[in-house]
Design a protein around this motif. Structure first.
Motif, short mmCIF file in Angstrom:
data_model
loop_
_atom_site.label_atom_id
_atom_site.label_comp_id
_atom_site.label_asym_id
_atom_site.label_seq_id
_atom_site.Cartn_x
_atom_site.Cartn_y
_atom_site.Cartn_z
N ALA A 201 0.85 -1.19 0.00
CA ALA A 201 0.00 0.00 0.00
C ALA A 201 0.88 1.25 0.00
N PRO A 202 0.36 2.39 -0.49
CA PRO A 202 1.17 3.62 -0.51
C PRO A 202 1.76 3.95 0.86
N ALA A 203 0.99 3.74 1.92
CA ALA A 203 1.50 4.04 3.26
C ALA A 203 2.68 3.14 3.61
N THR A 204 2.62 1.88 3.18
CA THR A 204 3.72 0.95 3.45
C THR A 204 4.97 1.37 2.69
N VAL A 205 4.79 1.77 1.43
CA VAL A 205 5.93 2.20 0.62
C VAL A 205 6.56 3.45 1.21
N ARG A 206 5.72 4.43 1.58
CA ARG A 206 6.26 5.67 2.16
C ARG A 206 7.01 5.39 3.46
N ALA A 207 6.44 4.52 4.27
CA ALA A 207 7.11 4.18 5.54
C ALA A 207 8.46 3.53 5.29
N TYR A 208 8.53 2.66 4.28
CA TYR A 208 9.80 2.01 4.00
C TYR A 208 10.83 3.00 3.45
N VAL B 178 8.18 3.98 -12.48
CA VAL B 178 8.41 2.56 -12.77
C VAL B 178 8.98 1.88 -11.54
N ALA B 179 9.98 2.52 -10.93
CA ALA B 179 10.61 1.92 -9.76
C ALA B 179 9.63 1.83 -8.59
N GLY B 180 8.73 2.82 -8.49
CA GLY B 180 7.77 2.80 -7.39
C GLY B 180 6.86 1.59 -7.44
N VAL B 181 6.49 1.18 -8.65
CA VAL B 181 5.67 -0.02 -8.80
C VAL B 181 6.46 -1.25 -8.33
N SER B 182 7.71 -1.33 -8.78
CA SER B 182 8.55 -2.47 -8.36
C SER B 182 8.79 -2.43 -6.86
N LEU B 183 9.00 -1.23 -6.32
CA LEU B 183 9.21 -1.11 -4.88
C LEU B 183 7.97 -1.56 -4.12
N ALA B 184 6.79 -1.17 -4.61
CA ALA B 184 5.55 -1.58 -3.95
C ALA B 184 5.39 -3.09 -3.99
N ARG B 185 5.81 -3.72 -5.09
CA ARG B 185 5.71 -5.18 -5.19
C ARG B 185 6.69 -5.86 -4.23
N LEU B 186 7.88 -5.27 -4.08
CA LEU B 186 8.86 -5.86 -3.16
C LEU B 186 8.49 -5.59 -1.70
N VAL B 187 8.03 -4.38 -1.43
CA VAL B 187 7.67 -4.02 -0.06
C VAL B 187 6.34 -4.66 0.34
N GLY B 188 5.59 -5.17 -0.66
CA GLY B 188 4.30 -5.78 -0.36
C GLY B 188 4.38 -6.91 0.64
N VAL B 189 5.52 -7.61 0.69
CA VAL B 189 5.63 -8.72 1.64
C VAL B 189 5.61 -8.21 3.08
N ARG B 190 5.84 -6.90 3.27
CA ARG B 190 5.79 -6.35 4.63
C ARG B 190 4.36 -6.22 5.12
N ASP B 191 3.38 -6.29 4.19
CA ASP B 191 1.98 -6.23 4.59
C ASP B 191 1.46 -7.59 5.04
N ILE B 192 2.30 -8.63 4.90
CA ILE B 192 1.94 -9.97 5.37
C ILE B 192 2.57 -10.17 6.74
N GLU B 193 1.78 -10.62 7.68
CA GLU B 193 2.37 -10.96 8.97
C GLU B 193 3.34 -12.10 8.75
N PRO B 194 4.63 -11.93 9.07
CA PRO B 194 5.64 -12.94 8.76
C PRO B 194 5.31 -14.32 9.28
N ASP B 195 4.80 -14.38 10.48
CA ASP B 195 4.54 -15.68 11.07
C ASP B 195 3.06 -15.89 11.35
N ALA B 196 2.26 -14.93 10.92
CA ALA B 196 0.82 -15.01 11.11
C ALA B 196 0.47 -15.38 12.54
N GLY B 197 1.24 -14.95 13.49
CA GLY B 197 0.95 -15.39 14.84
C GLY B 197 1.60 -14.58 15.92
N ASP B 198 1.67 -15.19 17.07
CA ASP B 198 2.13 -14.54 18.28
C ASP B 198 3.38 -15.24 18.76
N ALA B 199 4.50 -14.51 18.85
CA ALA B 199 5.76 -15.11 19.24
C ALA B 199 5.72 -15.62 20.67
#
Length: 593
Positions: free
Chosen positions: A24-31, A326-347
């Protein structure tokens, strides 16, 4: 502006699997802010050096304006020697700082690119395995290759050059305002043309570039899927259909390529017209001011030269801002994995015991289409459970749920009372491991391949793990022992040896529960028997869930679960199920002839 319409794009066409999200744009800006914070010292140094370079570049127009003013006023002393000396000094200073600007910009870009690659890799490795399985290889491959390649140029040049261009433009406008204040408003004449052209372009460009990137990912996915399933495609005579699908996706991709090229073909003439308008307005308005006596000829000369110098920073900003689209689209696709909870859970979730349970589990790969329904199963610590049933019944899917690869849609799969879906992926792997016929030998030494399971293991432990799976003999015969290079470009290992390395990793990881999905089914009978002896050593003292495609695997299990149409229809020991004369008895009878 009227022109080429964007092509129709079928969002269902690009992939046959669920793709990874786009940031999302907010995720890209934060990164981006995070990257700048990491490299703020280098970024500030780049701005300072660039400021000095631009300031030195304005010395020439100022000196030349002074000379013209002196000539127009019939000055007796022009001090040419001093002027030439100062101009030469300014050129030397400018050249030195321009060199530093390029060097510092390249260094900053490379460091940010290295951070991006590392962040994406670390984040991807930390994703739940089920997420990557559902996304498929095509989408992930296009992000690792194409998107990284597109970002490489942007990180190396676009980000530093954009910062340079903004500072350059601000200083030149400031210099014009100081040297010839009445001429500064003349720059505003070209602003409407630039604003209208850029608004038209940037309103369309981001979505067009996203569709272009998605189209390329769809092409990559189609090719990867066809190659991976080449034998199946040939066996079912699907070649023509796969070619048609690939051609359709290539056509969609090239249509977006043409559309983005059309957008650029409109933007660039607007930029050129802006340059001409700026220079024309300064000359015409400045000329009128000179005739009125409001400014001198020297001020007009200085202002005109500075206005001419504005061509470069404006061009840099718009050119690299376009590159950043162009790079922003690629960056959004790469940074998109940050929108997924890495472990989908509670450490903080930790198992209290080794018993594995599935309680009223429903699961499906697609929404509203369940592969498993109302599945409940208890696996006692140290026991051996076999999952049997016809092909497509859901045995492998259930095994992956019990291994924590997938999480149930409804219901619970627990280990020692803790939900596997809420545990970190690394925590799940420390307790439960899936062993199947897929074996991976990574490029590197034999030692590196084994250390993947336990980074701090000593050589004695590595040799012990190889010995536990009956691989020590051939490993000792290697010329360089554990330092022997294996994988692509190194020693070629047989499938049995590669699987032994995978089993040695299991010994090092030491999980207490194993889910086996016919780890030897793809090997020839002699290699399979040899590997099964190695496997039996690994299984000693562990809880085992075996997905039995061949019924001899189930015969000696403590509990057999018969899976039919996504449900467990029978549960019991071999003898109990044979006496029950149900589905398992029929399978056993047909298997024995």
């Amino acid at each position: 502006m009227i022109g080429l319409a964007p092509p129709e794009y079928d969002p269902a066409a690009p992939t046959t699997s669920e793709t990874l999200p786009v940031g999302a744009p907010a995720t890209v800006r934060a990164y981006v802010r995070e990257l700048l914070r990491r490299h703020r010292k280098a970024f500030v140094l780049l701005v300072v050096v660039n400021t000095l370079a631009v300031t030195a570049s304005m010395v020439g127009p100022y000196l030349l304006g002074g000379l013209v003013e002196g000539v127009s006023d019939d000055a007796r002393e022009l001090h040419l020697e001093r002027t030439v000396g100062l101009f030469a000094l300014a050129l030397v200073v400018q050249a030195a700082f321009v060199h530093q600007v390029r060097l510092r910009g390249a260094m900053l870009g490379e460091r940010m690119l290295a951070d991006l690659r590392e962040d994406f890799l670390v984040r991807s490795v930390g994703l739940p395995p089920g997420v990557l399985e559902r996304a498929g290889t095509g989408d992930l491959l296009s992000r690792i290759t194409t998107d990284i390649d597109r970002l490489a140029n942007a990180m190396r040049e676009a980000v530093p050059q954009l910062a340079i261009g903004v500072v350059w433009l601000a200083l030149l406008v400031g210099g014009l305002t100081v040297a010839a204040p009445p001429l500064a408003p003349a720059l505003l004449v070209a602003v409407p043309l630039l604003v209208v052209g850029c608004r038209w372009y940037f309103k369309r460009a981001p979505s067009a570039y996203r569709s272009e990137a998605a189209g390329y990912a769809a092409v990559a996915a189609a090719l990867a899927e066809t190659v991976d399933a080449g034998r199946t495609v040939e066996a079912h005579r699907l070649g023509a259909r796969r070619v048609e699908q690939s051609e359709r996706r290539i056509k969609e991709w090239t249509a977006w390529e043409r559309y983005t090229l059309y957008l650029r073909s409109v933007l660039f003439p607007v930029i050129n017209a802006t340059h001409v308008t700026v220079l024309f307005s300064v000359l015409m308005i400045g000329g009128c001011f000179v005739l009125q006596g409001w400014i001198g000829v020297g001020q007009l000369t200085t202002g005109t030269l500075i206005a001419q110098m504005l061509v470069d920073p404006i061009g840099i900003i718009l050119r690299w801002y376009d590159e950043l689209q162009v790079a922003g689209v690629s960056l959004a696709r790469l940074v998109g994995v940050r929108d997924i909870e890495p472990d989908a859970g509670d450490a903080g979730v930790a198992p209290d015991g080794r018993d594995v349970r599935a309680d009223d589990v429903h699961f499906g790969y697609r929404k509203d289409v369940d592969v498993l329904r109302e599945v409940s199963l208890a696996v006692a610590p140290g026991s051996r459970v076999a999952l049997v049933g016809p092909s497509g019944a859901g045995k492998s899917t259930l095994g992956r749920l019990l291994a924590g690869i997938y999480g149930p849609r409804t219901g619970r799969v627990t280990l020692g009372g803790a939900e596997l879906a809420r545990m970190p992926a690394e925590g799940v792997r420390a307790h439960v491991a899936l062993v199947n016929q897929e074996h991976h030998v990574f490029v590197g030494s034999l030692r590196d391949n084994l250390l993947l399971a336990r980074a701090g293991a000593k050589d004695t432990e590595l040799w012990a793990a190889l010995g536990a799976v009956d691989a020590q003999t051939w490993a000792r015969d290697l010329d360089e022992g554990l330092d022997t290079e294996v994988g692509s470009g190194g020693l070629s290992l047989t499938p049995a040896q590669a699987q032994q390395i995978a089993l040695a990793r299991l010994v090092l990881a030491d999980p207490h529960t194993l889910v086996l999905d016919e780890a030897t089914s793809l090997l020839d009978p002699r290699a399979a028997r040899h590997l099964e002896r190695s496997l039996s050593r690994v299984l000693e003292g562990r809880t085992v869930v075996a997905i039995a495609h061949r019924l001899h695997t189930a015969h000696d299990a403590d509990v057999i679960a018969v899976v039919e149409s996504g449900r467990i229809s029978e549960l019991g020991s071999h003898d109990e199920l044979v006496r029950a004369q149900g589905a398992y008895a029929a399978l056993w009878k047909s298997w024995h002839g």
